[in-house]
Scaffold this motif. Structure first.
Motif, mmCIF file in Angstrom:
data_model
loop_
_atom_site.group_PDB
_atom_site.id
_atom_site.type_symbol
_atom_site.label_atom_id
_atom_site.label_comp_id
_atom_site.label_asym_id
_atom_site.label_seq_id
_atom_site.Cartn_x
_atom_site.Cartn_y
_atom_site.Cartn_z
ATOM 1 N N ILE A 138 -13.040 1.079 8.384
ATOM 2 C CA ILE A 138 -11.979 0.351 7.693
ATOM 3 C C ILE A 138 -11.346 1.256 6.640
ATOM 4 O O ILE A 138 -12.038 1.832 5.797
ATOM 5 N N SER A 139 -10.030 1.368 6.691
ATOM 6 C CA SER A 139 -9.295 2.234 5.767
ATOM 7 C C SER A 139 -8.877 1.466 4.519
ATOM 8 O O SER A 139 -8.957 0.230 4.457
ATOM 9 N N THR A 140 -8.394 2.206 3.530
ATOM 10 C CA THR A 140 -7.874 1.549 2.330
ATOM 11 C C THR A 140 -6.631 0.731 2.661
ATOM 12 O O THR A 140 -6.384 -0.310 2.040
ATOM 13 N N ASP A 141 -5.830 1.184 3.639
ATOM 14 C CA ASP A 141 -4.644 0.417 4.018
ATOM 15 C C ASP A 141 -5.035 -0.934 4.612
ATOM 16 O O ASP A 141 -4.390 -1.952 4.338
ATOM 17 N N CYS A 142 -6.085 -0.947 5.449
ATOM 18 C CA CYS A 142 -6.563 -2.221 6.000
ATOM 19 C C CYS A 142 -7.016 -3.149 4.875
ATOM 20 O O CYS A 142 -6.639 -4.323 4.816
ATOM 21 N N MET A 143 -7.840 -2.609 3.992
ATOM 22 C CA MET A 143 -8.404 -3.435 2.931
ATOM 23 C C MET A 143 -7.333 -3.948 1.979
ATOM 24 O O MET A 143 -7.410 -5.084 1.486
ATOM 25 N N SER A 144 -6.295 -3.142 1.736
ATOM 26 C CA SER A 144 -5.303 -3.525 0.734
ATOM 27 C C SER A 144 -4.508 -4.755 1.141
ATOM 28 O O SER A 144 -3.956 -5.443 0.283
ATOM 29 N N VAL A 193 -14.325 5.910 -3.100
ATOM 30 C CA VAL A 193 -14.485 7.342 -2.874
ATOM 31 C C VAL A 193 -14.347 7.641 -1.390
ATOM 32 O O VAL A 193 -14.939 6.961 -0.549
ATOM 33 N N ASP A 194 -13.546 8.658 -1.065
ATOM 34 C CA ASP A 194 -13.384 9.081 0.327
ATOM 35 C C ASP A 194 -13.442 10.601 0.372
ATOM 36 O O ASP A 194 -12.572 11.282 -0.158
ATOM 37 N N THR A 195 -14.477 11.143 1.004
ATOM 38 C CA THR A 195 -14.624 12.590 1.121
ATOM 39 C C THR A 195 -14.223 13.087 2.505
ATOM 40 O O THR A 195 -14.529 14.213 2.873
ATOM 41 N N GLY A 196 -13.551 12.238 3.278
ATOM 42 C CA GLY A 196 -13.061 12.650 4.582
ATOM 43 C C GLY A 196 -13.631 11.875 5.741
ATOM 44 O O GLY A 196 -13.097 11.936 6.845
ATOM 45 N N SER A 197 -14.706 11.124 5.518
ATOM 46 C CA SER A 197 -15.333 10.373 6.608
ATOM 47 C C SER A 197 -15.053 8.880 6.519
ATOM 48 O O SER A 197 -15.642 8.101 7.260
ATOM 49 N N GLY A 198 -14.163 8.485 5.619
ATOM 50 C CA GLY A 198 -13.832 7.076 5.455
ATOM 51 C C GLY A 198 -14.136 6.603 4.050
ATOM 52 O O GLY A 198 -15.069 7.093 3.403
ATOM 53 N N PRO A 199 -13.357 5.646 3.543
ATOM 54 C CA PRO A 199 -13.563 5.165 2.177
ATOM 55 C C PRO A 199 -14.872 4.409 2.012
ATOM 56 O O PRO A 199 -15.306 3.694 2.910
ATOM 57 N N ARG A 200 -15.470 4.586 0.856
ATOM 58 C CA ARG A 200 -16.713 3.901 0.509
ATOM 59 C C ARG A 200 -16.395 2.878 -0.574
ATOM 60 O O ARG A 200 -16.085 3.233 -1.707
ATOM 61 N N PHE A 201 -16.468 1.628 -0.195
ATOM 62 C CA PHE A 201 -16.048 0.550 -1.079
ATOM 63 C C PHE A 201 -17.209 0.102 -1.961
ATOM 64 O O PHE A 201 -18.329 -0.074 -1.489
#
Length: 341
Positions: A189-195, A206-214
């Motif tokens: 799930i991306s930040t765009d989906c969550m927003s 935090v996102d280091t390249g493998s997906g955002p950590r909520f």
């Protein structure tokens, strides 16, 4: 700044050009640091502070109560023992997805919901078994519910099977999964989906390249500040009995100009195409969750669309078509109506 709908994709922009733009934007924004969204007690770029969503109900009880019944307010929730979603779905039944040859079963154990997937081995017995917990649900249930699994590091993954409310309720593949080579349990799930499916997170993402950590706890549903903007200054002024300051500190969409008012809805209800190419790109200097109602949506997103006269004006697609149909209507063109008229 023009409204996003006033900026069609130029005729000269080819598919290759769009791909290059996308590559450049994402290369610039390749995440190596924390992306910090608005959160309780934090401020946006203009210094406006977000409040706990529960604080609105202390003065606006009737409005908060009626809003809590809407689909937006019920757009996201934790799945746990005692939550209504477990009583409203059918568990223990299986779904065979013929296109991929995978079998899915939803079960409840100790008050938790699980999705189990298997294929059939050469001997006819279950093989390639995977099971994941359904920790959150997206969707109010008015039309559908899609489930998310939370990884230990805070990433969320979409489960491939969803519950659809019509015909008495049934399980089927999640949107975009009804094909042989779907993502199964791999879609992050991306930040765009969550927003657009939930309230803004209350801590750094935090996102280091493998997906955002909520961060926990996640909000449960879209709250008042999505349409009214950051609310803490409004609350402080109301408590100080400064009526005028309280009015200035909050966005009332009804008092916005037509374009800004419609953009409050378009922040999530404008999808110019459902094709694999992006319909919008967030500007490189704007972090996720930083759009504020009353400001220009064009300063937050760059939207791509077909050029006028290209024969695509009458398209009908999943999300964004409502915007096009509204703007094409005689009522819209002959009046000052908006989404909320």
């Amino acid at each position: 700044m023009q409204s996003p709908l006033a900026r069609p994709l130029p005729r000269w922009m080819s598919t290759a050009a769009v791909v290059l733009i996308v590559a450049g934007v994402f290369a610039w924004r390749w995440p190596g640091a924390a992306e910090v969204p608005p959160q309780t007690g934090a401020a946006d770029a203009a210094g406006r502070r977000y409040a706990s969503p529960d604080a609105c109900a202390s003065c606006h009880r009737s409005i908060a109560r009626s809003y809590s019944l809407t689909g937006m307010a019920r757009s996201f929730a934790r799945v746990q023992a005692g939550t209504p979603v477990l009583a409203e779905i059918d568990t223990g039944t299986g779904l065979v997805h013929a296109a991929s040859g995978r079998h899915y079963t939803m079960t409840v154990r100790d008050g938790r919901l699980f999705l189990r997937r298997h294929t059939l081995g050469p001997d006819g017995n279950p093989a390639d078994v995977v099971e994941r917990s359904a920790d959150y649900v997206i969707g109010s249930g008015n039309h559908a519910r899609t489930f998310l699994h939370r990884e230990a590091d805070g990433r969320l993954r979409e489960l491939p099977v969803s519950w659809y409310a019509d015909r008495g309720g049934y399980w089927a593949m999640s949107p975009g999964y009804d094909r042989p080579a779907h993502l199964d349990f791999r879609r992050v799930i991306s930040t765009d989906c969550m927003s657009c499916h939930n309230g803004y997170p209350r801590g750094p993402v935090v996102d280091t390249g493998s997906g955002p950590r909520f961060p926990e706890p996640l909000p449960e549903g879209i709250d008042c500040q999505r349409c009214h903007g950051p609310g803490q200054d409004h609350i402080d002024a109301a408590r100080a009995r400064d009526r005028e300051a309280a009015r200035r500190a909050i966005v009332n969409p009804a008092r916005l100009g037509r374009d800004r008012q419609i953009e409050v809805c378009l922040q999530c209800h404008l999808e110019t195409t459902s094709s694999p190419l992006p319909f919008q790109i967030r500007r490189f200097d704007r972090p996720p969750f930083s759009y504020v109602p009353g400001t220009s949506l064009g300063d937050y997103f760059i939207h791509f669309d077909h050029a006028p006269g290209s024969g695509r004006e009458d398209k009908f697609e999943i999300v964004g078509s409502a915007t096009y149909r509204l703007r094409q209507s005689a009522c819209f063109q002959r009046s000052a109506m908006t989404c909320t008229t």
